[in-house]
Design a protein around this motif. Structure first.
Motif, PDB file in Angstrom:
ATOM      1  N   VAL A 165      31.003 -12.352   1.786  1.00 48.78           N
ATOM      2  CA  VAL A 165      32.006 -11.640   0.977  1.00 48.78           C
ATOM      3  C   VAL A 165      33.371 -12.302   1.149  1.00 48.78           C
ATOM      4  O   VAL A 165      34.087 -12.534   0.175  1.00 48.78           O
ATOM      5  N   ARG A 166      33.718 -12.645   2.389  1.00 48.92           N
ATOM      6  CA  ARG A 166      34.994 -13.310   2.648  1.00 48.92           C
ATOM      7  C   ARG A 166      35.093 -14.626   1.870  1.00 48.92           C
ATOM      8  O   ARG A 166      36.149 -14.986   1.365  1.00 48.92           O
ATOM      9  N   GLN A 167      33.957 -15.333   1.733  1.00 48.79           N
ATOM     10  CA  GLN A 167      33.929 -16.602   1.007  1.00 48.79           C
ATOM     11  C   GLN A 167      33.808 -16.424  -0.506  1.00 48.79           C
ATOM     12  O   GLN A 167      33.811 -17.403  -1.243  1.00 48.79           O
ATOM     13  N   GLY A 168      33.669 -15.182  -0.972  1.00 50.55           N
ATOM     14  CA  GLY A 168      33.527 -14.939  -2.409  1.00 50.55           C
ATOM     15  C   GLY A 168      32.118 -15.147  -2.933  1.00 50.55           C
ATOM     16  O   GLY A 168      31.901 -15.261  -4.134  1.00 50.55           O
ATOM     17  N   TYR A 228      27.927 -21.746   8.722  1.00 53.29           N
ATOM     18  CA  TYR A 228      28.553 -20.644   9.453  1.00 53.29           C
ATOM     19  C   TYR A 228      27.443 -19.998  10.267  1.00 53.29           C
ATOM     20  O   TYR A 228      26.475 -19.467   9.710  1.00 53.29           O
ATOM     21  N   GLU A 242      29.202 -10.201   5.731  1.00 57.78           N
ATOM     22  CA  GLU A 242      30.661 -10.066   5.792  1.00 57.78           C
ATOM     23  C   GLU A 242      31.332 -11.415   5.524  1.00 57.78           C
ATOM     24  O   GLU A 242      32.316 -11.506   4.783  1.00 57.78           O
ATOM     25  N   GLU A 243      30.799 -12.473   6.118  1.00 56.35           N
ATOM     26  CA  GLU A 243      31.348 -13.810   5.888  1.00 56.35           C
ATOM     27  C   GLU A 243      31.130 -14.243   4.440  1.00 56.35           C
ATOM     28  O   GLU A 243      32.009 -14.862   3.831  1.00 56.35           O
TER      29      GLU A 243
END
Length: 158
Positions: free
Chosen positions: A110-113, A60, A107-108
């Motif tokens: 966190v979005r991915q866990g 990413y 942020e990404e």
């Protein structure tokens, strides 16, 4: 209200060669705690080609562009919460761009866990990662050709 000098966006396959060139320029130009010989060993030429495309393409990537649309920096998130690349061109250093790129990566994550980020930080990047809350877990040296470079492993749990 002051306009942001850089626009962030997700990097993609069409950006790979530009990111390889940016990495080369970021390492090889500007002030650095590394010698010219160490920097030449680290990044002897701009990265490009199938191996580079496969590596950066699996991550990413957030990149920053200046007002003219030219890349100024990028950061990448690889599997397991590893920040593989974090490079900013010398004119963009000290502008808060590193923190903005990191915020987008966090942020990404966190979005991915992902709850732990880690990085092998160069001496140049260590202060910027520390300012974002990372702590050093170990110091190490890597040898590339005849050159030895100091770096550290750092982590941030959230």
């Amino acid at each position: 209200m002051k306009a942001e000098p850089f626009r962030l966006r997700r990097g993609g396959p069409d950006d790979h060669d530009a990111l390889g060139a940016l990495m080369f320029d970021a390492v090889r130009s500007g002030e650095s705690p590394y010698s010219d010989a160490q920097r030449a060993a680290w990044v002897p030429e701009p990265r490009r080609g199938a191996d580079w495309d496969a590596r950066i393409g699996s991550q990413y990537v957030i990149m920053a562009e200046d007002a003219a649309g030219k890349p100024a920096g990028f950061m990448s998130l690889a599997e397991g919460g590893y920040i593989d690349f974090a490079y900013i061109l010398p004119p963009a250093r000290g502008t808060g761009l590193f923190r903005r790129l990191f915020a987008a990566i966090a942020e990404e994550a966190v979005r991915q866990g992902i709850s732990r980020l880690w990085v092998h930080a160069s001496l140049m990047a260590e202060p910027a990662f520390a300012a974002c809350g990372f702590t050093v877990t170990q110091r190490e040296q890597v040898t590339i050709g005849t050159e030895t470079l100091d770096r550290c492993e750092m982590e941030l749990a959230f």
